[in-house]
Motif scaffolding. Structure first.
Motif, short mmCIF file in Angstrom:
data_model
loop_
_atom_site.label_atom_id
_atom_site.label_comp_id
_atom_site.label_asym_id
_atom_site.label_seq_id
_atom_site.Cartn_x
_atom_site.Cartn_y
_atom_site.Cartn_z
N ILE B 244 -19.74 35.98 -18.16
CA ILE B 244 -20.55 34.80 -17.87
C ILE B 244 -21.82 35.19 -17.11
N ALA B 247 -24.12 36.58 -19.63
CA ALA B 247 -24.69 35.52 -20.47
C ALA B 247 -25.80 34.78 -19.72
N LEU B 248 -25.57 34.50 -18.44
CA LEU B 248 -26.60 33.83 -17.64
C LEU B 248 -27.85 34.69 -17.54
N GLN B 249 -27.66 36.00 -17.40
CA GLN B 249 -28.82 36.88 -17.31
C GLN B 249 -29.61 36.91 -18.61
N LYS B 250 -28.90 36.95 -19.73
CA LYS B 250 -29.59 36.92 -21.04
C LYS B 250 -30.35 35.62 -21.19
#
Lengths: 286, 286
Positions: B244, B247-250
């Protein structure tokens, strides 16, 4: 101002919004003339009985109506205002369906005093563009924002309210600046999140195509707005830039807090943060 | 392995997912025993004919079934596995409906060899929790992920596939690590965006309450997941943390690109970026 059933309308732009408005309004007014650069959009609206006549050009018949409604993307509205102004008869009412109101209302404010004007924005839409997707019920139960100018007369406002009620919507009067600031958060930010979500997923799916098979209804709904018409959205982004950048920054600040809470495993604070969002969302049944 | 109509099931957790599964499965199996700490959840499921018997405790009748399905939030599944293991008869099949699979499948891998186990995750749900909102059609047409362990026998996999087909879903076999990485993008990221969007809007609405009046269907859909049950989501976030955060960084990287394009008014690049999202979203009709 005449009553609705005595009024001749011109709607410029017969895409989803313009054609839906024509369909909803036609039973309540004297006539509607439709203009669209695409001859198929004009003939479709005519075949449906939504307009009485139409043209691909902005010629005299279009500009003779009592009320002219600009139903194109925002930057086209701005250039249409320049284009039509010299040809309008005194007493004409000009309004629009544009998604941002600051620049449109500013330009409307420069119209000669013999022309009445008021900004409009029906808060509805669909990600399937084009007059073929038009629906006379698109406005049913929805808010229709009106942004009066300092020069807008009470009779004009009253006329617009009767039009809005006739198509099944309800009027919401807000000044243009407040409108643009609020919709940057409620509409433009969600669109940008949806696009970024889709591009993030697509980038991962290039490595792992199975990704699309596990995308379910949550992904579908959160990403829905990404399918909105780009021409329309680009105009919105570029005519509401400052508000949108501020909305993105506020969002980003929230996302940073969330990242930190997850990273540090701060369970109790994370719970409260999520619970706050949950209660707020459930309270605002939309 | 017996065929479905000869099998006695126990479903532990009669919330939305567990009760919906009971409702969908009951016509196809020999019996279902339901367990939930809430006596009302048990009596509701019984009154609907979804379970043949039930209890608020995890006693012998619950653990005698051929197949035991853990239908609670993920961290409760983990502790249930510890709790039930010493009491299981050889040949019992243990599976679950948990939203993350890494930790669950790892713990299932520690079961004695006489117990068959396989991770499960039906890709459906609703933001209205509780057995009272259960629906036998919840699974219709949806993917049901299966994560076999190295020790999962072919007969077990085949049995699960027949169960999935009986409730109207279709099986999707993925390993637990891939599942968790993919759903962090397709499910957990959308949830976090929805929550952050709601909290951003709520913060602005405290200054300008009119905000909620201009929130229309775009806001409604993009924010829908924020109303998901927090207990369930918190367990997901804390058992899939690394994926997660990645994903937040992407996502954040995408958002930064977008911010810059808008800030600099790079119209052509902005158009292409939005068009990419639009085409991808329209291609993946969901």
């Amino acid at each position: 101002m005449k009553s609705l059933d005595e009024v001749d309308f011109t709607i410029i732009g017969l895409g989803l919004m313009g054609a839906s408005l024509a369909a909803a309004l036609r039973p309540h007014c004297r006539s509607i003339f439709g203009v669209d650069a695409d001859p198929e959009a004009v003939s479709w609206a005519r075949s449906q009985g939504w307009i009485d006549g139409g043209d691909v050009n902005l010629d005299k018949p279009a500009l003779r109506s009592n009320v002219i409604i600009l139903a194109t993307p925002v930057r086209a509205i701005l250039s249409l205002l320049d284009q039509i102004t010299p040809h309008l008869a005194p007493g004409t009412l000009v309004t629009d369906l544009g998604s941002t109101k600051g620049e449109v209302c500013q330009k409307m404010g420069e119209l000669p005093p013999s022309i009445q004007a008021i900004g409009g924005h029906p808060l509805c839409g669909r990600e399937t563009p084009g007059g073929k997707n038009a629906d006379p019920h698109l406005f049913t139960g929805r808010a229709f924002v009106l942004c009066p100018l300092p020069s807008t007369q009470a009779a004009t406002l009253q006329f617009m309210q009767s039009m809005i009620q006739a198509i099944g919507a309800y009027p919401l009067i807000i000044d243009a600046q407040t409108h643009d600031r609020l919709v940057s958060i409620t509409s433009h930010l969600p669109y940008l999140l949806a696009c970024t979500l889709v591009n993030t997923a697509a980038s991962q799916a290039r490595l792992e195509p199975t990704l699309w098979r596990v995308a379910a209804s949550g992904f579908r709904d959160t990403s829905r707005l990404a399918a909105s018409e780009v021409t329309m959205m680009l105009d919105i982004l570029l005519t509401n830039r400052e508000n949108i950048l501020a909305a993105l920054q506020k969002f980003n600040h929230g996302l940073e807090t969330l990242f930190r809470l997850i990273e540090e495993g701060q369970e109790s604070a994370l719970h409260d943060w999520l619970e706050e969002a949950c209660e707020e969302r459930r309270r605002r049944i939309l």
